[in-house]
Scaffold this motif. Structure first.
Motif, PDB file in Angstrom:
ATOM      1  N   ASN A  52       0.839  -1.196   0.000  1.00 48.66           N
ATOM      2  CA  ASN A  52       0.000   0.000   0.000  1.00 48.66           C
ATOM      3  C   ASN A  52       0.876   1.250   0.000  1.00 48.66           C
ATOM      4  N   THR A  53       1.966   1.200   0.742  1.00 54.29           N
ATOM      5  CA  THR A  53       2.916   2.313   0.774  1.00 54.29           C
ATOM      6  C   THR A  53       3.574   2.502  -0.592  1.00 54.29           C
ATOM      7  N   ILE A  54       3.996   1.404  -1.201  1.00 57.15           N
ATOM      8  CA  ILE A  54       4.625   1.490  -2.522  1.00 57.15           C
ATOM      9  C   ILE A  54       3.631   2.039  -3.543  1.00 57.15           C
ATOM     10  N   ALA A  55       2.363   1.613  -3.447  1.00 63.55           N
ATOM     11  CA  ALA A  55       1.337   2.125  -4.370  1.00 63.55           C
ATOM     12  C   ALA A  55       1.203   3.641  -4.225  1.00 63.55           C
ATOM     13  N   LEU A  56       1.243   4.133  -3.003  1.00 63.80           N
ATOM     14  CA  LEU A  56       1.123   5.568  -2.769  1.00 63.80           C
ATOM     15  C   LEU A  56       2.349   6.312  -3.294  1.00 63.80           C
ATOM     16  N   ALA A  57       3.514   5.720  -3.135  1.00 67.53           N
ATOM     17  CA  ALA A  57       4.756   6.378  -3.552  1.00 67.53           C
ATOM     18  C   ALA A  57       5.078   6.163  -5.028  1.00 67.53           C
ATOM     19  N   ALA A  58       4.316   5.329  -5.717  1.00 70.06           N
ATOM     20  CA  ALA A  58       4.584   5.034  -7.128  1.00 70.06           C
ATOM     21  C   ALA A  58       4.440   6.303  -7.972  1.00 70.06           C
ATOM     22  N   PRO A  59       5.292   6.451  -8.994  1.00 67.74           N
ATOM     23  CA  PRO A  59       5.328   7.701  -9.751  1.00 67.74           C
ATOM     24  C   PRO A  59       4.290   7.846 -10.869  1.00 67.74           C
TER      25      PRO A  59
END
Length: 174
Positions: A52-59
């Motif tokens: 979920n964190t990676i999804a939020l930080a994805a560019p």
């Protein structure tokens, strides 16, 4: 303005690593069936948090959507992991045979497949918006599909069922 997103992206990986570290310690220090079940539960929750964190930080929209789909693997499995942990804790071993476990996994597997193929049927997310939050891209779902609500109902059933099993087990031990 984006404090909550910045804070989440900063604290979530630290929390996930702390949980993984604690569960690793528990596996070494207190090896048992219960600890293994707790480990699966905590790995599921940590996976949910990490992706979920990676999804939020994805560019990009594509990357955000990809990681949202990966997150759904963990979302769908967490409630079942809780339920099986509760069964193990309560000593209900007969329900932890392969057949009952496979039956518990039917709905999560369907949900995971539907999340990965959502573009063709919209049964999980009917609408999804991507909102820029500073350098991050937050996914917002204004309208969910039918099977999202199936997952919600199933997850509540697993959580409440597992909680009741654990509560009953505690009453018996007192």
């Amino acid at each position: 303005m984006n404090f909550q997103y910045d804070f989440f992206v900063a604290i979530a990986p630290i929390t996930a690593l702390a949980v993984i570290g604690l569960i690793s310690y528990a596996q070494i220090r207190f090896p048992s069936r219960e600890t293994r079940s707790l480990t699966w539960l905590m790995l599921s929750v940590s996976g949910w948090l990490i992706f979920n964190t990676i999804a939020l930080a994805a560019p990009s929209v594509g990357a955000t959507l990809l990681f949202a789909k990966i997150t759904y693997i963990f979302i769908a499995l967490t409630a079942v992991a809780w339920f099986t942990f509760s069964l193990r804790y309560a000593g209900q071993e007969r329900w932890l045979e392969p057949r009952p476990i496979l039956l518990l996994l039917v709905i999560p597997i369907i949900i995971i497949l539907l999340a990965w193929t959502n573009d063709s049927h919209r049964l999980i997310w009917q609408e999804m918006e991507f909102i820029p939050k500073g350098k991050m891209l937050a996914a917002s779902v204004p309208k969910y599909g039918l099977f999202f609500w199936v997952l919600v109902a199933y997850s509540y059933l697993m959580v409440f069922g597992g909680t009741e099993i654990g509560r009953a087990s505690c009453r018996e031990r007192v």
